[in-house]
Design a protein around this motif. Structure first.
Motif, PDB file in Angstrom:
ATOM      1  N   ARG B 234      29.132 -12.729   5.823  1.00 18.29           N
ATOM      2  CA  ARG B 234      30.194 -12.264   7.363  1.00 18.29           C
ATOM      3  C   ARG B 234      30.324 -13.046   8.302  1.00 18.29           C
ATOM      4  O   ARG B 234      31.391 -13.643   9.328  1.00 18.29           O
ATOM      5  N   LEU B 236      31.787 -16.241   7.115  1.00 13.66           N
ATOM      6  CA  LEU B 236      32.607 -16.796   6.304  1.00 13.66           C
ATOM      7  C   LEU B 236      34.059 -16.548   7.508  1.00 13.66           C
ATOM      8  O   LEU B 236      34.306 -15.348   7.544  1.00 13.66           O
ATOM      9  N   PRO B 237      35.129 -17.199   7.483  1.00 13.55           N
ATOM     10  CA  PRO B 237      36.029 -16.873   8.434  1.00 13.55           C
ATOM     11  C   PRO B 237      37.171 -15.933   7.313  1.00 13.55           C
ATOM     12  O   PRO B 237      36.894 -15.741   6.650  1.00 13.55           O
ATOM     13  N   ASP B 238      37.930 -14.735   8.566  1.00 14.12           N
ATOM     14  CA  ASP B 238      38.862 -13.740   7.762  1.00 14.12           C
ATOM     15  C   ASP B 238      39.759 -14.303   7.490  1.00 14.12           C
ATOM     16  O   ASP B 238      40.001 -15.893   8.062  1.00 14.12           O
ATOM     17  N   PRO B 239      40.772 -14.880   6.454  1.00 18.34           N
ATOM     18  CA  PRO B 239      42.123 -15.151   6.156  1.00 18.34           C
ATOM     19  C   PRO B 239      43.200 -14.611   7.140  1.00 18.34           C
ATOM     20  O   PRO B 239      42.763 -13.169   7.866  1.00 18.34           O
ATOM     21  N   GLU B 240      44.069 -15.134   7.461  1.00 17.36           N
ATOM     22  CA  GLU B 240      45.581 -14.575   8.148  1.00 17.36           C
ATOM     23  C   GLU B 240      45.915 -13.306   7.675  1.00 17.36           C
ATOM     24  O   GLU B 240      47.359 -13.641   6.249  1.00 17.36           O
ATOM     25  N   VAL B 241      46.835 -12.244   7.858  1.00 15.96           N
ATOM     26  CA  VAL B 241      46.888 -11.659   6.551  1.00 15.96           C
ATOM     27  C   VAL B 241      47.565 -10.757   7.537  1.00 15.96           C
ATOM     28  O   VAL B 241      48.731  -9.749   7.125  1.00 15.96           O
TER      29      VAL B 241
END
Lengths: 242, 242
Positions: B234, B236-241
């Motif tokens: 949780r 860790l940053p999410d990727p930009e999708v």
């Protein structure tokens, strides 16, 4: 060998596949394993493949030929994702009819697997895994991810962290994290990774990207994962061993 | 199937094996896969086994018979760990001579693997993996752990966290952590786990314990690992999708 995974969450679908292909450990090449069939506003289908490259390429080529000929029997015309999955299986059976006997004669197994997911207008998004025999299964909320190829090292991460209520971005993060142990422990999987996200009901690709060795997000993600796991391990108390 | 692992670190040796045995998914039993041969002050040998239970039990039984008869050709008399590993291989080949043809007739593969580690006075501790063919390899500082049986889900944890400079207690912790994904993702591995630690040059068992479902340390370790992994993911940053 390649490691491919498709995930169906409430927000949509995520697909990933690396491009590593090996004919023995001294013969490594790069071939894309992710193919998109798209008619924006009407359908988006994503096909992942793993196994014998001649078998999977023949299958994909025949599917692409029928799609470009606007044949009635094509992924661009299939009336449902179920029918699309059946078509992939039928084409794979056709490849088996053409090449299976010769492969047998050389004691080479007919080895191929596909993940097919997407949405056709009028249906919800759906996700299938097609076996080398041409039959298939569909993902459900209980088991929302399907893997093919070198699946073993990524499975514990997905078992642990995939949630059907997660966002597309979090799901993509989880898929990428599942590549971390796979890349570490298995040389038959290697960067780059093709990644595709599809937002439910958009009927067009949401995101399509290729993650290479110099991708800053993937580098920071896997480094933070490595450092975090090591720190977590250190933080846990040791057992008493006398 | 069982998952067994032996690790050789500077401080000594750690061994673990669960007891799950399955003849198909509807026939699960419990058999100990860890056997100790000990003459305190002179030698400690630990043998782990995985594979066809009739084959591995026959091998262990013959090794135990020769040890109790004080035969010159026994694990209690072998002049070095190398000779001990060769003896295990030879006994396994004898089992193959007796049972191999009958197994072949029923299309049942001759399937067995062993990890043998320990110390004999005058030598440093050593660790071997014996293949079903009866030949074997020895662990080194570069690859200090050897696994048999259902190895796949534990391997990434060991690849990531085993350090030859670690204490016995930390090494035992790492081995136990490697059971966490295995127990989650593979029903052919199950508690209890037999765990043995051996401190270099002590020439007697340092610790021998069995970890069952109610073991408070293992429960707290795996719970903290599960919670920690989920929290790390949780964070860790999410990727930009898109």
């Amino acid at each position: 060998m390649t490691y491919c995974v498709g995930v169906a969450v409430e927000a949509g679908l995520v697909f990933a596949g690396d491009r590593r292909t090996n004919a023995g450990p001294d013969h490594i090449s790069e071939f894309r394993k992710l193919t998109v069939f798209e008619q924006p506003g009407e359908r988006v289908l994503v096909l992942l493949s793993a196994g014998n490259l001649a078998v999977t390429q023949a299958t994909v080529a025949m599917l692409q030929e029928s799609a470009s000929r606007e044949s009635a029997e094509s992924l661009m015309k299939a009336p449902s994702m179920f029918r699309a999955a059946r078509l992939v299986g039928n084409v794979l059976r056709e490849v088996h009819r053409v090449d299976g006997e010769a492969l047998d004669e050389h004691n080479i197994g007919f080895n191929a697997g596909f993940v097919l997911g997407g949405q056709i207008a009028g249906e919800p998004p759906r996700l299938f895994q097609i076996y080398k025999e041409g039959n298939f299964i569909e993902a459900t909320v209980d088991t929302p991810f399907l893997q093919i190829g070198e699946t073993k090292y990524g499975k514990p991460v997905l078992d642990r962290l995939i949630r059907v209520s997660a966002s597309l971005a979090e799901t993509a993060k989880c898929v990428l994290v599942s590549y971390s142990p796979t890349l570490k422990s298995n040389v038959s999987v290697g960067l780059p990774i093709d990644l595709v996200c599809y937002r439910k009901d958009s009927l067009k690709l949401t995101c399509r990207t290729t993650i290479g060795t110099d991708d800053p997000y993937f580098q920071s993600l896997t480094t933070a994962w490595d450092v975090g796991i090591a720190a977590l391990f250190r933080s846990l108390p040791d057992p008493e061993v006398g």
